[in-house]
Design an enzyme around this catalytic site. Structure first.
Site, PDB file in Angstrom:
ATOM      1  CG  HIS A  75      20.601 -39.566  -0.008  1.00 12.81           C
ATOM      2  ND1 HIS A  75      21.094 -38.318   0.232  1.00 12.81           N
ATOM      3  CD2 HIS A  75      19.751 -39.829   1.020  1.00 12.81           C
ATOM      4  CE1 HIS A  75      20.575 -37.834   1.359  1.00 12.81           C
ATOM      5  NE2 HIS A  75      19.749 -38.725   1.857  1.00 12.81           N
ATOM      6  CG  ASN A 149      20.733 -34.807   4.775  1.00 13.39           C
ATOM      7  OD1 ASN A 149      21.295 -35.503   3.926  1.00 13.39           O
ATOM      8  ND2 ASN A 149      19.578 -35.132   5.297  1.00 13.39           N
ATOM      9  CG  HIS A 340      26.481 -48.585   8.584  1.00 13.32           C
ATOM     10  ND1 HIS A 340      25.299 -48.153   9.122  1.00 13.32           N
ATOM     11  CD2 HIS A 340      26.721 -49.791   9.153  1.00 13.32           C
ATOM     12  CE1 HIS A 340      24.851 -49.065   9.972  1.00 13.32           C
ATOM     13  NE2 HIS A 340      25.698 -50.065  10.019  1.00 13.32           N
TER      14      HIS A 340
HETATM   15 FE1  HDD Z   1      19.713 -41.686   5.187  1.00  7.92          FE
HETATM   16  C1  HDD Z   1      21.258 -42.780   2.374  1.00  7.92           C
HETATM   17  C2  HDD Z   1      21.618 -38.812   5.128  1.00  7.92           C
HETATM   18  C3  HDD Z   1      17.875 -40.396   7.776  1.00  7.92           C
HETATM   19  C4  HDD Z   1      18.126 -44.611   5.478  1.00  7.92           C
HETATM   20  N1  HDD Z   1      21.141 -40.928   3.975  1.00  7.92           N
HETATM   21  C5  HDD Z   1      21.659 -41.546   2.877  1.00  7.92           C
HETATM   22  C6  HDD Z   1      22.675 -40.731   2.296  1.00  7.92           C
HETATM   23  C7  HDD Z   1      22.776 -39.612   3.069  1.00  7.92           C
HETATM   24  C8  HDD Z   1      21.811 -39.745   4.133  1.00  7.92           C
HETATM   25  C9  HDD Z   1      23.706 -38.432   2.856  1.00  7.92           C
HETATM   26  C10 HDD Z   1      23.449 -41.045   1.035  1.00  7.92           C
HETATM   27  C11 HDD Z   1      24.751 -41.721   1.354  1.00  7.92           C
HETATM   28  C12 HDD Z   1      25.526 -41.951   0.079  1.00  7.92           C
HETATM   29  O1  HDD Z   1      25.941 -40.953  -0.525  1.00  7.92           O
HETATM   30  O2  HDD Z   1      25.672 -43.104  -0.299  1.00  7.92           O
HETATM   31  N2  HDD Z   1      19.695 -39.927   6.187  1.00  7.92           N
HETATM   32  C13 HDD Z   1      20.628 -38.920   6.092  1.00  7.92           C
HETATM   33  C14 HDD Z   1      20.430 -37.975   7.161  1.00  7.92           C
HETATM   34  C15 HDD Z   1      19.365 -38.419   7.899  1.00  7.92           C
HETATM   35  C16 HDD Z   1      18.912 -39.651   7.294  1.00  7.92           C
HETATM   36  C17 HDD Z   1      21.281 -36.740   7.399  1.00  7.92           C
HETATM   37  C18 HDD Z   1      18.756 -37.829   9.116  1.00  7.92           C
HETATM   38  C19 HDD Z   1      19.403 -37.176  10.002  1.00  7.92           C
HETATM   39  N3  HDD Z   1      18.248 -42.369   6.378  1.00  7.92           N
HETATM   40  C20 HDD Z   1      17.653 -41.707   7.414  1.00  7.92           C
HETATM   41  C21 HDD Z   1      16.743 -42.596   8.111  1.00  7.92           C
HETATM   42  C22 HDD Z   1      16.820 -43.797   7.479  1.00  7.92           C
HETATM   43  C23 HDD Z   1      17.768 -43.636   6.390  1.00  7.92           C
HETATM   44  C24 HDD Z   1      15.904 -42.217   9.318  1.00  7.92           C
HETATM   45  C25 HDD Z   1      16.125 -45.095   7.778  1.00  7.92           C
HETATM   46  C26 HDD Z   1      15.615 -45.418   8.905  1.00  7.92           C
HETATM   47  N4  HDD Z   1      19.628 -43.362   4.060  1.00  7.92           N
HETATM   48  C27 HDD Z   1      18.937 -44.471   4.412  1.00  7.92           C
HETATM   49  C28 HDD Z   1      19.193 -45.626   3.484  1.00  7.92           C
HETATM   50  C29 HDD Z   1      20.229 -45.045   2.493  1.00  7.92           C
HETATM   51  C30 HDD Z   1      20.376 -43.622   2.973  1.00  7.92           C
HETATM   52  C31 HDD Z   1      17.981 -46.263   2.922  1.00  7.92           C
HETATM   53  C32 HDD Z   1      19.938 -45.185   1.013  1.00  7.92           C
HETATM   54  C33 HDD Z   1      21.186 -45.726   0.384  1.00  7.92           C
HETATM   55  C34 HDD Z   1      22.080 -45.968   1.479  1.00  7.92           C
HETATM   56  O3  HDD Z   1      21.485 -45.667   2.659  1.00  7.92           O
HETATM   57  O4  HDD Z   1      23.207 -46.388   1.405  1.00  7.92           O
HETATM   58  O5  HDD Z   1      19.684 -46.710   4.197  1.00  7.92           O
END
Ligand code: HDD
Length: 703
Positions: A75, A149, A340
């Protein structure tokens, strides 16, 4: 401090303390020392070495050298906006104690960040990908983040597989190709070996993965969460955002071209709509399931690869969100916002969905590296409007000056403060848990295909054709034929005819028999096209014009479409004034060569023999019309303008009199000027609101 008008809400008023305006200010160092020269470094003699004494030079360069932070691992590319959320009524009070969901008098400030997933920060907006839809509610009880999402399902069931999935979809490690794309070997290798991805893959191959606008896409919390009421009773909940402008998509050929013509297409669209006062709106809805119904579904509520079909549990409207304020500094706000999933408020809690559990670890962890330490919640965009008091101290970038001596609990030195509250506190839902510590996927998570089939069955014919084409495109880019073959065999578990159609387009052996009979069930709510919301407001309409154009006709059309809320632009062969045939003043808003038909929703060719002759002999103009037609967009022409349609192979029934003809989204009349009938504008406006005519040949080849 800036001199803005009254703050919009509590968050805006808080941000006001952090805003800086350099108007009427002098250039200084970070220490506030005014400088009189910033173009040359201090050197020994005009041609000698730069001197260590030059603190201004050193500070300026040092800051520059450190002005990048790690982009989000997923993202990375996004755009954000502020707004407010307001509940419709108190109907959720039986289910949750969260006032922002139950008290219609409370207006909760929000910040929303939309994003793509796989691409880098500078990648194009219109790639085939999931879109992030993350909302931070600055509630009076603290921040609540709904990090969702635009698909209601995810690719994996357990967060321990997230690094594997992301490594598979990201550019391949040896050459970092392809950027922001899923059409490559490693992703499809992963998919072919992980059937749990199949349902989300169906969404990824569908039109949902190329939204027309962030303002025209749904959002989903994906997981089953839990609402908790005053008695501590829990209710399972799925969150849905529904855009008031309807859910609309691009077509794939168009999406690829937009990536070149305007890589910022979705970002710009959001920004410009808000700047023009057309703040987009979504309705928040919930699906509620009582705890004693937990095991009444054919799937597990804790499995994030499943939807609860809306026909089984209807979506109940809760409130409305409007985004009405653009950020003022992209880095400070949109880049530094930190979401978060574990940011919950009293009345909302988690479930044991293993994907959600992993997320509850990952987001805080990622902010520490991305934002450089444990004080990121003090960055203006992240600060709650609720007061913050605790014994967490020090760390990089501490902004607050804590005055109390006791930074521990319990204390007598600090008079026992901050004290433990006895009301409005967050109480974890007291779920009873029993079991052995095992590393094993639950049996109830094993059906990976039924809902992928449900999705396929629910699509209309054009949506199905787009899915087949998307599979063919994606797998057609996969170099390893074994991966293609294995992927088709997986698709065969979804639907035999789909697998055969895909196989026919990518040169692999079509599966000879079905491996699972199609269950024949569908969920109409999964389709975008069955009950579309048809609205013309904020649609972009292009009028092509050259010298000799029918000025009266153009003026009427522009006025009537603008009154309906469309955004109308006259595109000339050059920028500036156009000499109309009737002396009515017409001005080109842009030169055609600086834009492309893919950036507009519809096109009109007005009358004027000279104008049409000039357009006919211009490559941009001809391409503009034929491409809009190919992409299923509304096309209109009046008077001599119809001649250009013929040259551009716009087939179908075109008008041969003043009566208005409508054929597959093409609206024509031979009338012009003041004679231009209202019916012409009405019909065209209806087509623009309809968005596309899917009954045209868009290049799909049936197997
Ligand atoms: Fe995630 C970012 C949505 C599964 C780990 N995720 C991130 C963002 C969105 C989502 C919208 C961007 C937030 C922003 O605009 O700053 N992610 C989802 C959805 C998931 C999902 C809807 C499943 C239902 N994500 C998911 C899993 C993991 C992560 C299973 C890790 C185990 N996601 C992250 C992250 C991010 C992230 C690595 C990248 C940057 C951040 O968090 O702040 O921690």
């Amino acid at each position: 401090m800036s001199d803005r008008a009254e703050p919009h809400d509590a968050k805006d008023s808080q941000l006001e303390h952090s805003r800086v305006d350099d108007t009427d200010a002098h250039l200084t160092t970070q220490q506030g020392i005014k400088v009189d020269h910033t173009d040359d470094s201090l050197s020994a003699g005009g041609r000698g070495p730069t001197l260590m004494d030059d603190f201004h030079f050193r500070e300026k360069l040092t800051h520059f050298d450190h002005e990048r932070i790690p982009e989000r691992v997923v993202h990375a590319r996004g755009a954000g906006a502020y707004g407010t959320f307001q509940a419709y009524d108190a109907s959720l009070s039986d289910y949750t104690v969260a006032p922002f969901l139950t008290d219609p008098s409370v207006k909760t400030p929000v910040f929303v960040r939309f994003s793509t997933v796989a691409g880098s920060r500078g990648s194009a907006d219109t790639v085939r990908d999931v879109r992030g839809f993350a909302t931070k509610f600055y509630t009076e009880q603290g921040n609540y983040d709904l990090v969702g999402n635009n698909f209601p399902v995810f690719f994996i069931q357990d967060g321990i597989k997230f690094p594997d999935f992301v490594h598979a979809v990201k550019p391949e490690p040896h050459n970092e190709i392809p950027q922001a794309a899923s059409a490559h070997d490693t992703l499809w290798d992963f998919v072919s070996l992980q059937p749990e991805t199949l349902h989300a893959i169906m969404w990824l191959m569908s039109d949902r993965a190329i939204p027309r606008s962030y303002r025209m896409m749904q959002g989903f919390g994906v997981h089953t969460f839990r609402l908790v009421n005053a008695e501590g009773r829990g209710t399972f909940v799925k969150f849905h955002w529904t855009p008031l402008l309807g859910t609309h998509s691009l077509v794939w050929d168009e999406a690829q071209k937009i990536a070149g013509a305007d890589a910022d297409f979705n970002r710009r669209d959001l920004w410009e709509a808000i700047a023009a006062g057309n703040g987009p709106e979504w309705e928040l809805g919930v699906q509620l399931v009582s705890e004693n119904e937990e095991f009444e579904f054919e799937f597990d509520l804790l499995d994030a690869t499943k939807v609860i079909p809306e026909e089984v549990v209807p979506v109940r409207p809760v409130g409305r969100m409007v985004l009405n304020r653009n950020p003022e500094n992209f880095f400070a706000e949109t880049e530094q916002v930190a979401f978060h999933t574990a940011n919950v408020v009293p009345g909302i809690d988690f479930t044991n969905d293993p994907l959600l559990q992993a997320r509850n670890f990952s987001y805080l962890d990622t902010q520490l590296i991305r934002l450089g330490g444990p004080n990121f919640a003090q960055i203006p965009v992240n600060r709650p409007v609720a007061p913050v008091h605790n014994n967490q101290r020090d760390g990089y970038g501490q902004q607050r000056i804590h005055r109390n001596r006791a930074a521990y609990s319990e204390s007598t030195v600090g008079g026992g403060c901050p004290a433990i509250a006895d009301s409005e506190v967050f109480k974890h839902y007291t779920e009873k848990i029993e079991g052995h510590k095992i590393r094993q996927r639950s049996e109830s998570f094993q059906d990976h295909y039924s809902q992928a089939t449900l999705f396929w069955n629910s699509m209309t014919d054009p949506e199905k054709a787009h899915i087949v084409d998307a599979f063919r495109f994606e797998l057609g880019k996969v170099g390893d034929m074994d991966i293609r073959q294995r992927a088709v065999e997986q698709i065969n578990n979804v639907d035999h005819s789909l697998a055969r159609e895909v196989a026919a387009g990518i040169g692999v052996v079509p599966p000879s028999q079905e491996t699972r009979p199609n269950h024949g069930q569908s969920s109409p709510a999964l389709s975008q096209l069955r009950e579309p919301v048809e609205r013309i407001d904020t649609r972009q309409v292009a009028i092509l014009a050259a010298d000799g154009v029918d000025g009266g006709g153009v003026t009427k059309l522009r006025r009537d479409l603008s009154q309906r809320g469309a955004s109308v632009e006259v595109l000339g062969l050059a920028d500036g004034g156009i000499r109309s045939a009737d002396g009515v003043e017409v001005k080109a808003d842009r030169a055609m060569s600086t834009v492309a038909s893919v950036l507009y929703d519809a096109v009109v060719v007005p009358c004027g023999p000279d104008s049409v002759a000039a357009l006919k002999s211009n490559g941009h103009a001809r391409h503009f019309v034929s491409e809009a037609f190919k992409h299923g967009k509304p096309v209109a022409a009046f008077g001599k303008g119809i001649d250009l349609l013929r040259v551009c192979e716009v087939f179908g029934q075109l008008a041969d009199s003043g009566a208005v003809a409508l054929d597959r989204g093409v609206v024509t009349t031979t009338a012009m000027g003041n004679e231009l009938p209202d019916e012409f504008v009405d019909r065209f406006a209806q087509q623009v609101a309809k968005h596309r005519s899917w009954d045209r040949d868009t290049g799909h080849i049936a197997a």
